[in-house]
Design an enzyme around this catalytic site. Structure first.
Site, short mmCIF file in Angstrom:
data_model
loop_
_atom_site.label_atom_id
_atom_site.label_comp_id
_atom_site.label_asym_id
_atom_site.label_seq_id
_atom_site.Cartn_x
_atom_site.Cartn_y
_atom_site.Cartn_z
CG HIS A 111 -1.87 -1.13 1.27
ND1 HIS A 111 -3.08 -1.11 0.60
CD2 HIS A 111 -1.81 -2.33 1.89
CE1 HIS A 111 -3.71 -2.25 0.81
NE2 HIS A 111 -2.96 -3.01 1.59
CB ALA A 165 9.43 -20.09 14.71
NE ARG A 185 18.93 -7.13 10.62
CZ ARG A 185 18.95 -6.14 9.73
NH1 ARG A 185 19.55 -6.34 8.58
NH2 ARG A 185 18.36 -4.99 9.97
NE ARG A 188 24.54 -22.30 11.93
CZ ARG A 188 24.27 -23.48 11.38
NH1 ARG A 188 24.73 -23.78 10.18
NH2 ARG A 188 23.53 -24.37 12.04
#
Length: 202
Positions: A111, A165, A185, A188
């Site tokens: 939006h 999760a 993010r 590894r």
């Protein structure tokens, strides 16, 4: 361009368009029917085909909610646990052998940031609508998205990734990555050191 063509191209479009409204109404009705049936009921497979989801072998535990369904394609052996939501206003592409935990959401809509362009307005014919656009989502093969992961429009998740999760994925994730967080993010790389059991075929 039709409003549907604009939507799929990622341009601003009018969601109150008759063609789009009819497609959404059909999808929402079919999802409601799907969610009311036992998982052993053969009618569920028919419903997924009526939704227009393209793919060969996949299982959606349910309940599910698609905005359109017909703009979603899945690979072989796709599995989605309880409460899968897919707002496929732009194409959603899912590879082979992908597992979703409960509560996964794939959200292509975007939006406008400025409220002046985001707020609803009334068209000349009296219909209330707003201005929206969307960005595609691509999920590679052999991925696992754990419970309550949200993937935002415009994101590509590479092959072989694990998304932790509760993550909110707002940017691309490179292949073979363990990634988590809000925003998500890369933690590894996933390597042979993560091997738990040797299977003959591997």
């Amino acid at each position: 361009m039709s409003e549907k063509e604009k939507m799929l191209a990622g341009e601003l479009y009018d969601p109150s368009d008759e063609e789009l409204s009819a497609l959404r109404t059909k999808a929402h009705r079919l999802c409601l029917e799907y969610n009311g049936l036992p998982e052993t009921e053969k009618r569920r497979t028919e419903i997924l085909h009526e939704l227009g989801i393209s793919g060969d072998s996949f299982f959606l535990q349910g309940p599910v909610q698609f905005d359109y369904g017909c703009f979603t394609s899945v690979g072989k052996n796709f599995y989605a646990n309880f409460n899968f939501t897919c707002l496929d206003c732009c194409p959603v592409t899912i590879g082979d052998n992908v597992f979703f935990g409960p509560g996964v959401s794939l959200l292509t809509p975007v939006h406008p940031f400025r409220w002046q362009e985001r707020n609803p307005y009334v068209k000349q014919d009296g219909t209330v609508t707003d201005s929206e656009y969307a960005k595609p989502i691509n999920i590679g093969s052999n991925c696992w998205l754990a419970g309550n992961v949200t993937v935002c429009g415009g994101v590509t998740i590479g092959d072989g990734c694990v998304i932790g999760a509760g993550s909110v994925v707002t940017r691309d994730i490179p292949p073979d990555s363990l990634a988590a967080g809000v925003p998500c993010r890369v933690i590894r790389k996933i390597t042979d050191a993560d091997r738990m059991k040797v299977r003959p075929e591997f």
